[in-house]
Design a protein around this motif. Sequence first.
Motif, PDB file in Angstrom:
ATOM      1  N   ARG A   1      -0.667   4.889   8.015  1.00  0.00           N
ATOM      2  CA  ARG A   1      -1.557   6.024   7.793  1.00  0.00           C
ATOM      3  C   ARG A   1      -1.333   6.649   6.420  1.00  0.00           C
ATOM      4  N   VAL A   2      -0.168   6.420   5.848  1.00  0.00           N
ATOM      5  CA  VAL A   2       0.129   6.861   4.488  1.00  0.00           C
ATOM      6  C   VAL A   2       0.258   5.634   3.601  1.00  0.00           C
ATOM      7  N   GLY A   3      -0.447   5.642   2.476  1.00  0.00           N
ATOM      8  CA  GLY A   3      -0.349   4.544   1.524  1.00  0.00           C
ATOM      9  C   GLY A   3       0.251   5.033   0.220  1.00  0.00           C
ATOM     10  N   LEU A   4       0.805   4.111  -0.547  1.00  0.00           N
ATOM     11  CA  LEU A   4       1.424   4.474  -1.819  1.00  0.00           C
ATOM     12  C   LEU A   4       0.493   4.113  -2.968  1.00  0.00           C
ATOM     13  N   GLY A   5       0.082   5.124  -3.721  1.00  0.00           N
ATOM     14  CA  GLY A   5      -0.736   4.899  -4.908  1.00  0.00           C
ATOM     15  C   GLY A   5       0.128   4.516  -6.093  1.00  0.00           C
ATOM     16  N   CYS A   6      -0.302   3.526  -6.855  1.00  0.00           N
ATOM     17  CA  CYS A   6       0.544   2.950  -7.908  1.00  0.00           C
ATOM     18  C   CYS A   6       0.059   3.264  -9.317  1.00  0.00           C
ATOM     19  N   MET A   7      -0.686   4.358  -9.477  1.00  0.00           N
ATOM     20  CA  MET A   7      -1.237   4.690 -10.788  1.00  0.00           C
ATOM     21  C   MET A   7      -0.151   5.005 -11.811  1.00  0.00           C
ATOM     22  N   ARG A   8       0.980   5.579 -11.351  1.00  0.00           N
ATOM     23  CA  ARG A   8       1.974   6.108 -12.288  1.00  0.00           C
ATOM     24  C   ARG A   8       3.182   5.192 -12.503  1.00  0.00           C
ATOM     25  N   ILE A   9       3.092   3.958 -12.115  1.00  0.00           N
ATOM     26  CA  ILE A   9       4.272   3.089 -12.237  1.00  0.00           C
ATOM     27  C   ILE A   9       4.275   2.259 -13.516  1.00  0.00           C
ATOM     28  N   ASP A  10       3.264   2.426 -14.371  1.00  0.00           N
ATOM     29  CA  ASP A  10       3.119   1.540 -15.528  1.00  0.00           C
ATOM     30  C   ASP A  10       4.288   1.600 -16.504  1.00  0.00           C
ATOM     31  N   SER A  11       4.980   2.759 -16.575  1.00  0.00           N
ATOM     32  CA  SER A  11       6.076   2.898 -17.534  1.00  0.00           C
ATOM     33  C   SER A  11       7.443   2.606 -16.922  1.00  0.00           C
ATOM     34  N   LEU A  12       7.467   2.199 -15.656  1.00  0.00           N
ATOM     35  CA  LEU A  12       8.732   1.961 -14.965  1.00  0.00           C
ATOM     36  C   LEU A  12       9.177   0.511 -15.114  1.00  0.00           C
ATOM     37  N   SER A  13      10.469   0.295 -14.948  1.00  0.00           N
ATOM     38  CA  SER A  13      11.007  -1.058 -15.008  1.00  0.00           C
ATOM     39  C   SER A  13      10.697  -1.806 -13.718  1.00  0.00           C
ATOM     40  N   SER A  14      10.781  -3.114 -13.765  1.00  0.00           N
ATOM     41  CA  SER A  14      10.545  -3.916 -12.565  1.00  0.00           C
ATOM     42  C   SER A  14      11.565  -3.584 -11.474  1.00  0.00           C
ATOM     43  N   ASP A  15      12.806  -3.325 -11.880  1.00  0.00           N
ATOM     44  CA  ASP A  15      13.833  -2.974 -10.906  1.00  0.00           C
ATOM     45  C   ASP A  15      13.495  -1.668 -10.197  1.00  0.00           C
ATOM     46  N   ARG A  16      13.012  -0.692 -10.969  1.00  0.00           N
ATOM     47  CA  ARG A  16      12.641   0.593 -10.365  1.00  0.00           C
ATOM     48  C   ARG A  16      11.450   0.423  -9.419  1.00  0.00           C
ATOM     49  N   VAL A  17      10.470  -0.347  -9.840  1.00  0.00           N
ATOM     50  CA  VAL A  17       9.305  -0.581  -8.984  1.00  0.00           C
ATOM     51  C   VAL A  17       9.720  -1.327  -7.721  1.00  0.00           C
ATOM     52  N   HIS A  18      10.632  -2.285  -7.861  1.00  0.00           N
ATOM     53  CA  HIS A  18      11.129  -3.009  -6.689  1.00  0.00           C
ATOM     54  C   HIS A  18      11.803  -2.030  -5.719  1.00  0.00           C
ATOM     55  N   ALA A  19      12.556  -1.068  -6.246  1.00  0.00           N
ATOM     56  CA  ALA A  19      13.213  -0.070  -5.399  1.00  0.00           C
ATOM     57  C   ALA A  19      12.186   0.805  -4.697  1.00  0.00           C
ATOM     58  N   ILE A  20      11.103   1.149  -5.396  1.00  0.00           N
ATOM     59  CA  ILE A  20      10.032   1.955  -4.794  1.00  0.00           C
ATOM     60  C   ILE A  20       9.373   1.180  -3.654  1.00  0.00           C
ATOM     61  N   ILE A  21       9.076  -0.091  -3.902  1.00  0.00           N
ATOM     62  CA  ILE A  21       8.456  -0.929  -2.869  1.00  0.00           C
ATOM     63  C   ILE A  21       9.368  -1.036  -1.649  1.00  0.00           C
ATOM     64  N   GLU A  22      10.630  -1.317  -1.876  1.00  0.00           N
ATOM     65  CA  GLU A  22      11.590  -1.456  -0.775  1.00  0.00           C
ATOM     66  C   GLU A  22      11.709  -0.155   0.010  1.00  0.00           C
TER      67      GLU A  22
ATOM     68  N   GLY B   1      -3.920   0.834 -17.950  1.00  0.00           N
ATOM     69  CA  GLY B   1      -4.577  -0.236 -18.696  1.00  0.00           C
ATOM     70  C   GLY B   1      -4.240  -1.614 -18.152  1.00  0.00           C
ATOM     71  N   GLY B   2      -3.934  -1.677 -16.855  1.00  0.00           N
ATOM     72  CA  GLY B   2      -3.562  -2.933 -16.214  1.00  0.00           C
ATOM     73  C   GLY B   2      -2.061  -3.099 -16.068  1.00  0.00           C
ATOM     74  N   LYS B   3      -1.310  -2.251 -16.758  1.00  0.00           N
ATOM     75  CA  LYS B   3       0.152  -2.366 -16.749  1.00  0.00           C
ATOM     76  C   LYS B   3       0.737  -2.077 -15.372  1.00  0.00           C
ATOM     77  N   SER B   4       0.113  -1.172 -14.613  1.00  0.00           N
ATOM     78  CA  SER B   4       0.637  -0.845 -13.282  1.00  0.00           C
ATOM     79  C   SER B   4       0.599  -2.061 -12.365  1.00  0.00           C
ATOM     80  N   GLU B   5      -0.499  -2.790 -12.381  1.00  0.00           N
ATOM     81  CA  GLU B   5      -0.577  -4.016 -11.588  1.00  0.00           C
ATOM     82  C   GLU B   5       0.433  -5.042 -12.081  1.00  0.00           C
ATOM     83  N   GLU B   6       0.582  -5.123 -13.381  1.00  0.00           N
ATOM     84  CA  GLU B   6       1.473  -6.131 -13.962  1.00  0.00           C
ATOM     85  C   GLU B   6       2.934  -5.899 -13.561  1.00  0.00           C
TER      86      GLU B   6
END
Length: 304
Positions: A15-36, A54-59
């Motif tokens: 019922r709650v989803g995570l929006g990923c608009m603000r992750i573009d400046s984060l490291s892959s390790d940090r994003v992995h921690a957010i996902i986990e 500019g596509g960086k968040s998806e990347e």
Amino acid sequence: MKTFNLSKDLQEVSRVGLGCMRIDSLSSDRVHAIIETALENGINFFDHADIYGGGKSEEVFGKALTPSLRGKMYIQTKCGIRPGISFDFSKKHIIESVDGSLKRLGTDHVDSLLLHRPDALMEPEEVAEAFDELTKAGKVNTFGVSNQNPMQMELLNSYCDNRIKIDQIQMSVAHCPTIDAGINVNIHSDAGCDRDGGILEYSRLKRITLQAWSPFQYGMFEGVFIGSDKYPKLNETLTRLAKKYDVTENAVAVAWLLRHPAGIQVIVGTTGLEHIRGICKAPGVELTREEWYELYLSAGKILP
């Protein structure tokens, strides 16, 4: 975390989803921690758009993914905005946008695709052709829109075999004109102005899932109401209810949206791990009718 079926024959989503608009400046390790952290606390829904960063968040999200993680999650992305140029729902743009998103995300399909804001020059036949091609190629499972009114969705659905299953709109206790209009029907006031064509009622009639974006904002990117001196009464009420239910103020604000019988899914854009953990307690909060209205009134609203 409570779950529901976003549309027929699809996996259950949180019922709650995570929006990923603000992750573009984060490291892959940090994003992995957010996902986990999100997955560990029951969030399996991740919301993207081709224009975020500019596509960086998806990347960066794609770089943090592993095959085992991908199998546990539902990925949604959006297309149709060409920043500073136009909105574009042409077949060519939709298909190219999806291919770009898939490449950046490192996956062979997205679970849902939303058309991002209305395109005044939309040709629904072209949209239908794009949807058909993406479905046949196995690149998109389900479709929806963002910030559209009922008649815009009716037009699309008349050509797209009723495949529009989602509408993502801005909504929070401090910004809820769609609720204001329903309460102030037939009244001479700004609150009674219907700006969305009755989207709440329409979504319930048509079984379209509403997704609420910016659930902590009081305007379009103007700021958050939690802790703001512009909303002292609302914050007082949020804090009192947070203590009562042993959750954070953010969780209470999300619970307010979840309490609505339209079955709203809330998209939160936080990147803080503790904030994520706190927000994930929101579905366990069952606000009473009186508490729901108290929060509404505390935000400066009135009952006629």
